[in-house]
Design an enzyme around this catalytic site. Structure first.
Site, PDB file in Angstrom:
ATOM      1  CE  LYS A  76     -32.168 -16.888  37.123  1.00  0.00           C
ATOM      2  NZ  LYS A  76     -31.171 -17.065  36.040  1.00  0.00           N
TER       3      LYS A  76
HETATM    4  P1  5BU Z   1     -23.140 -23.143  37.015  1.00  0.00           P
HETATM    5  O1  5BU Z   1     -21.899 -22.744  36.302  1.00  0.00           O
HETATM    6  O2  5BU Z   1     -23.482 -24.640  36.867  1.00  0.00           O
HETATM    7  O3  5BU Z   1     -23.177 -22.679  38.426  1.00  0.00           O
HETATM    8  O4  5BU Z   1     -24.306 -22.351  36.219  1.00  0.00           O
HETATM    9  C1  5BU Z   1     -25.608 -22.339  36.651  1.00  0.00           C
HETATM   10  C2  5BU Z   1     -26.516 -21.655  35.654  1.00  0.00           C
HETATM   11  O5  5BU Z   1     -27.866 -21.800  36.089  1.00  0.00           O
HETATM   12  C3  5BU Z   1     -26.285 -20.170  35.463  1.00  0.00           C
HETATM   13  O6  5BU Z   1     -26.498 -19.868  34.108  1.00  0.00           O
HETATM   14  C4  5BU Z   1     -27.355 -19.496  36.322  1.00  0.00           C
HETATM   15  O7  5BU Z   1     -27.846 -18.304  35.760  1.00  0.00           O
HETATM   16  C5  5BU Z   1     -28.463 -20.524  36.316  1.00  0.00           C
HETATM   17  N1  5BU Z   1     -29.249 -20.558  37.559  1.00  0.00           N
HETATM   18  C6  5BU Z   1     -28.715 -20.883  38.787  1.00  0.00           C
HETATM   19  O8  5BU Z   1     -27.516 -21.157  38.901  1.00  0.00           O
HETATM   20  N2  5BU Z   1     -29.510 -20.921  39.890  1.00  0.00           N
HETATM   21  C7  5BU Z   1     -30.838 -20.626  39.850  1.00  0.00           C
HETATM   22  O9  5BU Z   1     -31.527 -20.688  40.865  1.00  0.00           O
HETATM   23  C8  5BU Z   1     -31.370 -20.291  38.571  1.00  0.00           C
HETATM   24  C9  5BU Z   1     -30.560 -20.273  37.461  1.00  0.00           C
HETATM   25 BR1  5BU Z   1     -33.166 -19.907  38.421  1.00  0.00          BR
END
Ligand code: 5BU
Length: 247
Positions: A76
């Site tokens: 990011k």
């Molecule tokens: P989760 O454990 O499925 O919630 O992980 C989501 C991943 O996606 C995590 O590594 C975040 O940094 C990434 N992410 C997110 O959740 N939402 C966003 O809007 C963005 C990245 Br851009």
């Protein structure tokens, strides 16, 4: 980059990008060994690993490449162009191993040139995903901001796609309309268990995300926190592939 990704996705019959949010090298290596065959891309946060070393990271990247995975550093980036270029280097040297990275467009379009220059500096090619939407509640990426990001991103060769909000299929459908067919949409905020997650994260259904126009579902805890990550990854792969064929 989009073509490379879809080739892997077709070979593995999976639109899953694993968000490998584990904090030790052993945990990360174990995860790839377990789920590598079910996923098409690997998303990292290189700066959250406790025992990171350049050598162990290089070995991990080789393992990912051997498992036919694109490596995606979800950094990011948000700074001005020349600083973003330099941030591609530094101790983590992201430009040397990441095939794709995320960036905000808040500082203006030169950030994409900066990131592309970073890859050029080491004779590599990479792709940028711009954050057009986010999955977290209360985020400040307004519809008007999204429109501007899509407009600028569509016109830039260094951008191969956008991040869309997987937790809200309607927002994704609107995003797909604005993006058209020329660029990809990758979506975090998806889980087979729909609803609110930890600290403002929100989850939508992965099949609905693909039906609404997502090309890649980014799944983290749904896989890496599961009791049986391989089994869960296979499930997400099947759901995503089936939804793509329906679309
Ligand atoms: P989760 O454990 O499925 O919630 O992980 C989501 C991943 O996606 C995590 O590594 C975040 O940094 C990434 N992410 C997110 O959740 N939402 C966003 O809007 C963005 C990245 Br851009």
């Amino acid at each position: 980059m989009a073509k490379r990704y879809m080739e892997v996705a077709c070979r593995k019959q999976s639109l899953v990008c694993l968000a490998a949010d584990r904090s030790t090298m052993a945990g990360l290596n174990q995860l790839i060994d377990e789920v590598g065959q079910h996923i098409a891309a690997l998303k990292t946060h290189v700066d959250l690993i406790d025992d990171w070393t350049a050598e162990s990271w290089a070995a991990f990247c080789t393992k990912a490449q051997t498992s036919d995975l694109l490596i995606f550093e979800d950094r990011k980036f948000a700074d001005i162009g020349k600083i973003s270029r330099n941030q591609m280097a530094g101790i983590y040297d992201i430009r040397s191993w990441a095939d794709l990275v995320t960036a905000h467009l808040i500082s203006g379009p030169d950030i994409v040139d900066g990131l592309q220059a970073g890859w050029t500096d080491v004779n590599r090619h990479g792709g940028v995903l711009l954050l057009a939407q986010m999955s977290s509640r209360g985020n400040l990426l307004s519809p008007q901001y999204t429109t501007l990001v899509v407009e600028k991103g569509k016109a830039h060769d260094g951008v191969f796609g956008f991040i869309g909000n997987g937790s809200r299929p309607n927002e994704l459908r609107d995003l797909r309309k604005a993006v058209g067919e020329g660029k990809m949409i990758w979506t975090p905020g998806v889980n087979l268990v729909v609803g609110d997650g930890e600290m403002g994260q929100r989850y939508g259904d992965p099949a609905q995300a693909v039906a609404a126009g997502s090309d890649c579902i980014i799944v983290g805890s749904g896989i890496h926190k599961a009791e049986n990550p391989a089994q869960e990854a296979a499930k997400y792969a099947a759901v995503s592939w089936q939804a793509l064929q329906m679309r």
